[in-house]
Design an enzyme around this catalytic site. Sequence first.
Site, PDB file in Angstrom:
ATOM      1  N   ASP A 416       0.831  -1.200   0.000  1.00 42.57           N
ATOM      2  CA  ASP A 416       0.000   0.000   0.000  1.00 42.57           C
ATOM      3  C   ASP A 416       0.868   1.253   0.000  1.00 42.57           C
ATOM      4  O   ASP A 416       2.033   1.226   0.396  1.00 42.57           O
ATOM      5  CB  ASP A 416      -0.903  -0.009   1.239  1.00 42.57           C
ATOM      6  CG  ASP A 416      -2.099   0.921   1.101  1.00 42.57           C
ATOM      7  OD1 ASP A 416      -2.381   1.372  -0.028  1.00 42.57           O
ATOM      8  OD2 ASP A 416      -2.756   1.179   2.121  1.00 42.57           O
ATOM      9  N   GLU A 419       2.747   5.001  -4.211  1.00 43.43           N
ATOM     10  CA  GLU A 419       2.857   6.033  -5.265  1.00 43.43           C
ATOM     11  C   GLU A 419       4.263   6.655  -5.346  1.00 43.43           C
ATOM     12  O   GLU A 419       4.672   6.957  -6.476  1.00 43.43           O
ATOM     13  CB  GLU A 419       1.822   7.140  -5.026  1.00 43.43           C
ATOM     14  CG  GLU A 419       0.388   6.720  -5.200  1.00 43.43           C
ATOM     15  CD  GLU A 419      -0.122   5.909  -4.013  1.00 43.43           C
ATOM     16  OE1 GLU A 419      -1.012   5.076  -4.219  1.00 43.43           O
ATOM     17  OE2 GLU A 419       0.404   6.086  -2.898  1.00 43.43           O
ATOM     18  N   ASP A 485      -8.764   4.828  -3.323  1.00 43.41           N
ATOM     19  CA  ASP A 485      -9.751   5.085  -2.271  1.00 43.41           C
ATOM     20  C   ASP A 485     -11.003   5.772  -2.826  1.00 43.41           C
ATOM     21  O   ASP A 485     -11.303   6.935  -2.543  1.00 43.41           O
ATOM     22  CB  ASP A 485      -9.125   5.943  -1.173  1.00 43.41           C
ATOM     23  CG  ASP A 485      -7.994   5.220  -0.465  1.00 43.41           C
ATOM     24  OD1 ASP A 485      -7.927   3.976  -0.556  1.00 43.41           O
ATOM     25  OD2 ASP A 485      -7.164   5.893   0.172  1.00 43.41           O
TER      26      ASP A 485
END
Length: 808
Positions: A416, A419, A485
């Site tokens: 997770d 980025e 999300d």
Amino acid sequence: MKIKILCFLIFTSISFFGQNESRFLEDFIKKENKVTIKVNDGVYHITYYTHQIVETTFIPKNQSINKESHAVVLSPEKIKLVAHTSNNRTVVISDGISLDITHKPFQISYSDKQNNLITSEKRGFFTSKHNPLEFVKGNFPYEKTEKIEFNLTSDEILYGTGARALGMNRRGNRLPLYNRAHYGYEAHSELMNFTIPLVISSKKYILHFDNPSIGYLDLDSEKDNSLTYETISGRKTYHIIIGNSWEELIENYTNLTGKQPLPPRWTLGNFSSRFGYHSQQETENTIAKFKSAEIPVDAVILDLYWFGKGIQGTMGNLEVDKDSFPDMKEMVSRLKDKGVKTVLITEPFVLSTSKKWEEANKKQVLAKDTIGNSAKYDFYFGNTGIVDIYKKEGRDWFWNIYKEILGYGVKGLWGDLGEPEVLPSWVNFGEDKKADEIHNIYGHDWAKLIFEGYQKDFPTERPFILMRAGYSGSQRFGMIPWSGDVSRSWGGLQSQPEIALQMGMQGLGYMHSDLGGFAGANLDDNLYVRWLQYGVFQPIFRPHAQEDVASEPVFRSDFAKKHAKKAIELRYKMLPYNYNLAFENNQKGTPLMRPIFFEEDDKKLMTTSSTYLWGKDFLITPILKDSIKNTEVVFPKNANWFNFYFDEEKIEGGQTKTVKVKQKAIPTYVRGGVIIPLTKIVQTTDNYNGNYLELHYWFDDSVKESERTMYNDDGLTANAFENGAYELLEFEAEIEKKYLEIDLEAEFGKNWKSTEKEVVLVLHNINWKPKRVKVDSKRKRIDVANNTLKIPVKWNTEKELKIKISLK
């Protein structure tokens, strides 16, 4: 060849526009499959990988060549090129892409073997003032950027650039190439977790820029028929890729950047997931509820509470919190005995308050600041450093943690915030890599680290790697991406088919959404049900959300639970069909979800995402708005389509039709005249038996012959196909004179042992009672009920099985 060259020169003489008047050719050299062109401001190196894939690199004066590609895995073939110079022009002819080079003013144009213009450089390479977009201004502190500009035709529709919610046609936008999460997005998002420097044209070519540095793609935002790639630094390398069909185009791109490994079969099952399970007891109680409700489930995902009790301050611990999970290994084993695999979250951030900060800092495995110390900065989760995966020490340290995690019996890893979530420009990696040069490939290289670790230490296992960010070619590391999300709202749902379809075209065929939506406390059972019904026909079935509203059907209302169970059961019935889609993706890069224009190459359909294809033979129209009673469905031509749930409805292709919407399912249609393999419902893929098949066939007398295949293996072992441990089943249907004949054949890999199969052939749309049904020439007594004929047979797959049904 002379005639071909003459035609090429005549055609392209009208195709050049927008040249940079100050650039001119100084020298031209052709050697084997390479072309070198010296111009007054630098050198072009052009390499043919295949007839349909060409790489062009421009090296400006005072810069050196950078051969490092994070995307390309293909080796160039030997390609025959013929060059011809005449006056102010040189042409290079191949059997696929040809070059047309104007000497002065200098310009390169690319055409196909029919002499149709693909694209051309406009001004080509230049440097100019950086004009930052306001919403990324803080991420792009640069005065100048380097650009490569191309011509577009006025009618081109453009796809690509990663995961965005913009509508299928992305032309008219200037878009940042800077992976960044967008929390709670709905129907529109210009910047998300995956930004990929790739543009796909409706003219069936791909323009891929092989440089991970941050920048922009301008898809004709000034409406002057220009496409401009813009970057802060790095390679000035691009690929032109063409194909004769959409499938071939994507196959060529994934040949260049790598194919997705076949995932374990359980990846196609149902996941129990939320943010998050706080304890071992909560985790096991949740799975117990699935079992008692007889809702199939194959995996449970543990979010960050497995290593800490709070959201903030504990990231980077990456070791079991034994207060909350007192016997993780035993828990994982107990779940495994129930057919449930455990997946654990990890992040690349090590907080200065975490248990591992001191060790990570001492071992020098973190990225550095400008004076050589472990870089520290603040973000939502605390004061942090980030693992330097560009140093061997960082990679080894991180992988050793993963080995320990996998030692618990864990079967999947979640990466997770890759980025990365926050990464200041001043952070340094490896020996000489700046944050903005690796920002967009951090998630890509993180997945590579895990994938290569599996190959080294767990070579027989297929990894499951769930990641929120990646780059061109990330699919080859087995990356399973998701769309971030998303808001738990109808607006959030509306953007999901577009995102998945776009990413599938860009090689990442497993893009999916948090089913039900992630962000917000919106308790809307109808939204939840419609999202899960759509999820049956998206690559991964994974309800996931913030815990203020339950994501698992076992905690929802009776209404939601009932319809969610039906959707999940259908997902399991479709395992044979879906696993074959996974195999097709592995072999050719073909997406599981496919835009409707793959079937009907009509410009009117080029911007459609409301109806799409699931594989070749399912036509899906998700319900994306609340409480609607009717919706439009696009029915592609060249086929008739049957309602999957209501056999009596047959619709002729080549029309858009308004259909009634029912609560039990979203509009789902199947192609007439082909065989679709389904199976029995199981509670976990551990109980899946490839020796039981339901073969469904919707009779359509306009389809005289069809053939489909179905791939099968053990669903677990890495490289099963490559090692010959598989079977390939072939289903052929033929209408001839007075009979419908169904033939079943099988091929086996050298390491596959054939077994007898129990098959039920289910024939739909049978509005007559057949006089004869023969199975291998032996008559069989059969009854037709509700226009459906069921023929149970035993099939020794060592032999061909023939079933003949009289048409009257």
